[in-house]
Write an enzyme that holds these catalytic residues in place. Structure first.
Site: not given
Ligand code: GRF
Length: 201
Positions: A12, A14, A90-92, A107, A109
């Protein structure tokens, strides 16, 4: 203030960057809920530390993805979510989830899409030997990391790079562009025409 929901499975960082930007009033929206598919996701702790509503929604309690996603939609609607932010979720997501929030799911990436979609985008780019990679914020459509691009930041791959150092710099870039993209959405500055996302005045 637009209502933002964040879905996260892991660390988390982000989410934290988004919380911090909102605290600094750099996002004109409010995080109304954080939901995780992992009971021990540190993202849930980060939310609770800030008195943000946080839920673990246990996938093992649902027969299939569709039912899980319906439960997710119900939780998001209960708090009148206007923007769903995937932050390492991490789920589709099933097509019905995507259709419940058309052009309302973002999202991030860790590569410059359309290069290296899917899991381990960062590692794929590193192993490929590219000289420039980066990160992409995009709207979510029914494909894999394929929706309209909102913002990207390039990160050069330096000579002495290791995957760990590259990861640090890509994360730092993510923490800059994700809050910016979310704020643009909250201020109604994003306009999507076909594949193209325009930033309007
Ligand atoms: C990030 O690198 C993002 O690009 C990917 O998952 C990671 C999440 O990291 N989708 P965090 O949990 O926000 O540290």
């Amino acid at each position: 203030m637009k209502h933002i929901a964040v879905l996260a499975s892991g660390q988390g960082t982000n989410l934290q960057a988004i919380i911090d930007a909102a605290d600094r009033k750099e996002i004109s929206g409010k995080i109304v809920v954080v939901i995780s598919d992992h009971a021990d996701a540190f993202a849930l702790k980060r939310a609770k530390n800030k008195q943000i509503e946080a839920h673990f929604l246990d996938p093992s309690l649902y027969d299939d993805r569709e039912r899980y996603d319906l439960a997710l939609v119900a939780k998001l609607r209960a708090v009148e979510t206007e923007l769903v932010v995937l932050a390492g979720f991490m789920r589709l997501l099933s097509p019905s989830f995507v259709e419940a929030f058309p052009l309302r799911i973002m999202n991030i990436h860790p590569s410059l899409l359309p290069a290296f979609p899917g899991t381990d985008g960062m590692k794929q780019a590193f192993n490929y030997g590219v000289k420039v990679t980066g990160c992409t914020v995009h709207f979510v459509d029914r494909g894999l990391d394929s929706g309209p691009v909102i913002l990207q930041e390039a990160v050069p791959v330096i000579q002495q790079e290791t995957l760990a150092t590259l990861e640090q710099r890509i994360h730092a870039a993510e923490h800059r562009i994700y809050p910016t993209a979310i704020d643009l959405f909250c201020r109604d500055k994003l306009k999507v025409v076909g594949r193209r996302c325009y930033i309007v005045d």
